[in-house]
Design a protein around this motif. Structure first.
Motif, PDB file in Angstrom:
ATOM      1  N   ALA A 124       0.832  -1.204   0.000  1.00 34.73           N
ATOM      2  CA  ALA A 124       0.000   0.000   0.000  1.00 34.73           C
ATOM      3  C   ALA A 124       0.867   1.255   0.000  1.00 34.73           C
ATOM      4  CB  ALA A 124      -0.931   0.001   1.217  1.00 34.73           C
ATOM      5  N   TYR A 125       1.946   1.252   0.789  1.00 34.62           N
ATOM      6  CA  TYR A 125       2.836   2.413   0.849  1.00 34.62           C
ATOM      7  C   TYR A 125       3.568   2.596  -0.479  1.00 34.62           C
ATOM      8  CZ  TYR A 125       6.078   5.835   2.724  1.00 34.62           C
ATOM      9  OH  TYR A 125       6.788   6.990   2.943  1.00 34.62           O
ATOM     10  N   LYS A 126       4.016   1.477  -1.077  1.00 32.25           N
ATOM     11  CA  LYS A 126       4.708   1.549  -2.366  1.00 32.25           C
ATOM     12  C   LYS A 126       3.780   2.085  -3.462  1.00 32.25           C
ATOM     13  CE  LYS A 126       4.987  -2.017  -4.913  1.00 32.25           C
ATOM     14  NZ  LYS A 126       4.359  -1.432  -6.136  1.00 32.25           N
ATOM     15  N   ASP A 127       2.540   1.597  -3.493  1.00 29.36           N
ATOM     16  CA  ASP A 127       1.581   2.060  -4.504  1.00 29.36           C
ATOM     17  C   ASP A 127       1.247   3.535  -4.302  1.00 29.36           C
ATOM     18  OD1 ASP A 127       1.515  -0.402  -5.700  1.00 29.36           O
ATOM     19  OD2 ASP A 127      -0.247  -1.098  -4.606  1.00 29.36           O
ATOM     20  N   GLU A 128       1.168   3.950  -3.045  1.00 34.82           N
ATOM     21  CA  GLU A 128       0.886   5.364  -2.759  1.00 34.82           C
ATOM     22  C   GLU A 128       2.057   6.237  -3.215  1.00 34.82           C
ATOM     23  OE1 GLU A 128       0.362   9.130  -0.951  1.00 34.82           O
ATOM     24  OE2 GLU A 128       1.990   7.778  -0.385  1.00 34.82           O
ATOM     25  N   THR A 172      12.931  11.791  -1.556  1.00 34.90           N
ATOM     26  CA  THR A 172      14.084  11.223  -0.851  1.00 34.90           C
ATOM     27  C   THR A 172      13.659  10.596   0.474  1.00 34.90           C
ATOM     28  OG1 THR A 172      14.599  13.374   0.173  1.00 34.90           O
ATOM     29  CG2 THR A 172      15.727  12.827  -1.881  1.00 34.90           C
ATOM     30  N   ILE A 173      12.717  11.243   1.186  1.00 37.58           N
ATOM     31  CA  ILE A 173      12.241  10.691   2.458  1.00 37.58           C
ATOM     32  C   ILE A 173      11.460   9.405   2.217  1.00 37.58           C
ATOM     33  CG2 ILE A 173      10.741  11.098   4.451  1.00 37.58           C
ATOM     34  CD1 ILE A 173      11.371  14.117   4.093  1.00 37.58           C
ATOM     35  N   ARG A 174      10.539   9.441   1.255  1.00 39.24           N
ATOM     36  CA  ARG A 174       9.721   8.259   0.970  1.00 39.24           C
ATOM     37  C   ARG A 174      10.572   7.093   0.472  1.00 39.24           C
ATOM     38  NH1 ARG A 174       3.696   9.519  -0.745  1.00 39.24           N
ATOM     39  NH2 ARG A 174       3.348  11.486   0.310  1.00 39.24           N
ATOM     40  N   SER A 176      13.715   6.540   1.213  1.00 42.80           N
ATOM     41  CA  SER A 176      14.467   6.009   2.355  1.00 42.80           C
ATOM     42  C   SER A 176      13.602   5.064   3.182  1.00 42.80           C
ATOM     43  CB  SER A 176      14.977   7.157   3.239  1.00 42.80           C
ATOM     44  OG  SER A 176      15.868   7.981   2.531  1.00 42.80           O
ATOM     45  N   ILE A 177      12.326   5.421   3.344  1.00 41.81           N
ATOM     46  CA  ILE A 177      11.399   4.537   4.071  1.00 41.81           C
ATOM     47  C   ILE A 177      11.180   3.249   3.285  1.00 41.81           C
ATOM     48  CG2 ILE A 177       9.008   4.307   4.888  1.00 41.81           C
ATOM     49  CD1 ILE A 177       9.068   7.331   5.478  1.00 41.81           C
ATOM     50  N   LEU A 178      11.038   3.351   1.965  1.00 41.18           N
ATOM     51  CA  LEU A 178      10.851   2.165   1.125  1.00 41.18           C
ATOM     52  C   LEU A 178      12.083   1.252   1.159  1.00 41.18           C
ATOM     53  CD1 LEU A 178       9.046   3.815  -1.900  1.00 41.18           C
ATOM     54  CD2 LEU A 178       8.123   1.966  -0.513  1.00 41.18           C
ATOM     55  N   ILE A 179      13.277   1.833   1.150  1.00 40.16           N
ATOM     56  CA  ILE A 179      14.508   1.038   1.224  1.00 40.16           C
ATOM     57  C   ILE A 179      14.572   0.301   2.556  1.00 40.16           C
ATOM     58  CG2 ILE A 179      17.029   1.205   1.389  1.00 40.16           C
ATOM     59  CD1 ILE A 179      16.813   3.544  -0.646  1.00 40.16           C
ATOM     60  N   THR A 180      14.161   0.984   3.639  1.00 35.22           N
ATOM     61  CA  THR A 180      14.110   0.343   4.953  1.00 35.22           C
ATOM     62  C   THR A 180      13.158  -0.848   4.950  1.00 35.22           C
ATOM     63  OG1 THR A 180      14.571   2.460   6.046  1.00 35.22           O
ATOM     64  CG2 THR A 180      13.621   0.739   7.416  1.00 35.22           C
ATOM     65  N   ASN A 181      12.121  -0.775   4.102  1.00 33.50           N
ATOM     66  CA  ASN A 181      11.111  -1.831   4.052  1.00 33.50           C
ATOM     67  C   ASN A 181      11.346  -2.842   2.927  1.00 33.50           C
ATOM     68  OD1 ASN A 181       8.744  -1.333   6.073  1.00 33.50           O
ATOM     69  ND2 ASN A 181       9.382   0.687   5.369  1.00 33.50           N
ATOM     70  N   GLY A 182      12.571  -2.882   2.406  1.00 34.68           N
ATOM     71  CA  GLY A 182      12.933  -3.942   1.469  1.00 34.68           C
ATOM     72  C   GLY A 182      12.963  -3.566   0.011  1.00 34.68           C
ATOM     73  N   SER A 183      12.719  -2.289  -0.328  1.00 33.16           N
ATOM     74  CA  SER A 183      12.783  -1.898  -1.728  1.00 33.16           C
ATOM     75  C   SER A 183      14.227  -1.925  -2.209  1.00 33.16           C
ATOM     76  CB  SER A 183      12.210  -0.493  -1.919  1.00 33.16           C
ATOM     77  OG  SER A 183      12.317  -0.087  -3.254  1.00 33.16           O
ATOM     78  N   ARG A 184      14.422  -2.297  -3.477  1.00 32.13           N
ATOM     79  CA  ARG A 184      15.775  -2.466  -4.005  1.00 32.13           C
ATOM     80  C   ARG A 184      16.277  -1.258  -4.775  1.00 32.13           C
ATOM     81  NH1 ARG A 184      15.675  -8.779  -6.142  1.00 32.13           N
ATOM     82  NH2 ARG A 184      14.920  -9.677  -4.188  1.00 32.13           N
ATOM     83  N   ILE A 185      15.582  -0.136  -4.716  1.00 31.20           N
ATOM     84  CA  ILE A 185      16.076   1.071  -5.377  1.00 31.20           C
ATOM     85  C   ILE A 185      17.363   1.509  -4.677  1.00 31.20           C
ATOM     86  CG2 ILE A 185      14.599   2.551  -3.946  1.00 31.20           C
ATOM     87  CD1 ILE A 185      14.564   4.528  -6.285  1.00 31.20           C
ATOM     88  N   LYS A 186      18.394   1.779  -5.444  1.00 29.92           N
ATOM     89  CA  LYS A 186      19.683   2.110  -4.853  1.00 29.92           C
ATOM     90  C   LYS A 186      20.551   2.829  -5.888  1.00 29.92           C
ATOM     91  CE  LYS A 186      21.400  -2.493  -6.008  1.00 29.92           C
ATOM     92  NZ  LYS A 186      22.017  -3.725  -5.508  1.00 29.92           N
ATOM     93  N   GLY A 187      21.760   3.148  -5.446  1.00 35.31           N
ATOM     94  CA  GLY A 187      22.751   3.710  -6.347  1.00 35.31           C
ATOM     95  C   GLY A 187      22.409   5.102  -6.835  1.00 35.31           C
TER      96      GLY A 187
END
Length: 339
Positions: A124-128, A172-174, A176-187
Motif C-alpha cells: 500500500a505504501y509503495k503504490d501510494e 528522498t524521504i519516501r 528512504s522509508i521504502l529502502i528500509t522496508n525492502g525496496s531495491r532502489i539504490k545507487g
C-alpha cells in the motif's frame, strides 16, 4: 420503576458487557504485542548470528577449495551456491523486522521506527508512492507549460521551483522509508533526487535579473520535457513491473525510476531516445550556464552552482544508462553460449 429508566439500565448493562469484552481484547492485544516484540528481537539476533557463521563458513570453503580433489569439487561448488543464496534470504527476513534508520531518516524524522510489518502495508505504501510521483509529475508538467507559454512572472517561477524542491525532498524521504522496508532502489537513482532537490533550491534563490531571464525559458522547456518523459516512464514501467511480478521475475517492492533499468528491456527500448535526449539536454544546460558564468556582468553564484548540478546529473544519468545497456547486451550475448 419507570419503563424509560429500565431501558436505560439495560442499555448500560449491555454497554458494560461490551466494555468488559473490549478490555479483554485489548489485554490480549498488548500481550501479543509483547510476544511479537520478543520474537522480533529473537529473529534479529538469530540473523546476526547466522551472518557471522556464514562469514566463517565462507572462509572455510575458500580454504578447502584449494586442497580438494576433483570428486569433492562438485560438492564444494554446490555448497558455494547454497551460501550465495542465504544473504538474500536474510534480507527478505529483515524486511519484516524493525531496523535502525539511516543517517538521513534520523536527521529528518528522528529515531522513529518506519518498518511496515505486513506485506499489505508495504504494498500500500509503495503504490501510494507511485501515485504521488505520477500526480506530482502531471502537476509539474502543467505548471511548466503555463509558465513557459502563458505567464512570465518571477513569483510563479518561484512557486514552480519551490514545488520542485518539495517534490524531490519528499521523494528522498519516501524512498528512504521504502529502502528500509525492502525496496531495491539504490545507487545513482537515489543520489539523483538529492542533487535535483539541491538544484531546484538553487534555482529558487536565483534573483531576478538579466542572466536569470536569459536562462529561464531554457530551464522551463527542460522541466516541461522532463515531466513529459517521466510521465511516459511511470506509465510504461509500472505496466512492465506488473507483468514481471506476475511471472515471479521481479521483487514486489521494486519501483519505477527516472532512468533505464535492465528489466525494462522488453517492449520499453523505445524510451531510450527520449532518455538520451534528456541527458544531453542536461549537458547543454550545463555548458550554457558555464558560458554565462564567464560573462563580465555575472555576479550570481547560482549560475555556476546550477551548471555543476546539471553536469553531475548528465554524467550520472549517461554513465548509469550506458552501463545498464552494456550489461544487458552482454548477458544476452552470453545466453546462446551457455545453451
Amino acid at each position: 420503576m419507570a419503563q424509560g429508566i429500565t431501558h436505560i439500565l439495560e442499555e448500560w448493562r449491555s454497554l458494560e458487557e461490551e466494555y468488559q469484552q473490549l478490555q479483554d481484547t485489548h489485554r490480549t492485544y498488548l500481550q501479543k504485542l509483547d510476544e511479537v516484540s520478543t520474537l522480533q528481537k529473537k529473529c534479529s539476533f538469530s540473523i546476526s548470528h547466522q551472518r557471522k557463521r556464514l562469514h566463517e563458513m565462507t572462509h572455510l570453503v575458500k580454504k578447502c577449495s584449494k586442497e580438494t580433489s576433483e570428486a569433492d569439487a562438485r560438492t564444494m561448488d554446490e555448497l558455494k551456491e547454497k551460501i550465495k543464496m542465504l544473504p538474500s534470504a536474510f534480507s527478505d527476513m529483515e524486511a519484516f523486522l524493525p531496523k535502525k534508520n539511516g543517517l538521513y531518516l534520523n536527521l529528518v524524522l528522528g529515531n522513529v521506527n518506519v518498518t511496515l510489518l505486513s506485506k499489505q502495508s508495504k504494498f500500500a505504501y509503495k503504490d501510494e508512492y507511485e501515485k504521488f510521483k505520477l500526480y506530482l509529475t502531471v502537476l509539474l508538467l502543467l505548471f511548466s507549460f503555463i509558465c513557459y507559454f502563458f505567464v512570465s512572472y518571477r513569483f510563479l517561477d518561484a512557486i514552480l521551483n519551490f514545488l520542485l524542491v518539495w517534490y524531490y525532498c519528499t521523494l528522498t524521504i519516501r524512498e528512504s522509508i521504502l529502502i528500509t522496508n525492502g525496496s531495491r532502489i539504490k545507487g545513482w537513482w537515489v543520489v539523483h533526487h538529492y542533487i535535483s532537490a539541491f538544484l531546484s533550491g538553487v534555482m529558487l534563490t536565483w534573483p531576478d535579473g538579466k542572466l536569470y531571464k536569459t536562462f529561464r525559458n531554457q530551464f522551463l522547456a527542460y522541466c516541461l520535457y522532463q515531466s513529459f518523459v517521466q510521465c511516459l516512464q511511470c506509465y510504461y514501467q509500472s505496466g512492465c513491473l506488473y507483468r514481471l511480478r506476475a511471472l515471479g521475475e521481479r521483487h514486489n517492492m521494486d519501483l519505477t525510476v527516472e532512468g533505464f533499468q535492465s528489466w525494462m528491456w522488453k517492449g520499453l527500448t523505445f524510451l531510450l531516445p527520449f532518455l538520451f535526449f534528456g541527458h544531453f539536454w542536461q549537458l547543454f544546460n550545463s555548458l550554457s550556464l558555464f558560458r554565462m558564468a564567464q560573462l563580465p556582468d555575472c555576479k550570481e553564484g547560482q549560475v555556476l552552482l546550477c551548471g555543476l548540478c546539471f553536469l553531475i546529473l548528465f554524467m550520472g544519468n549517461f554513465v548509469t544508462t550506458v552501463a545498464v545497456l552494456r550489461q544487458k547486451v552482454k548477458s544476452r550475448n552470453q545466453k546462446p553460449k551457455s545453451v
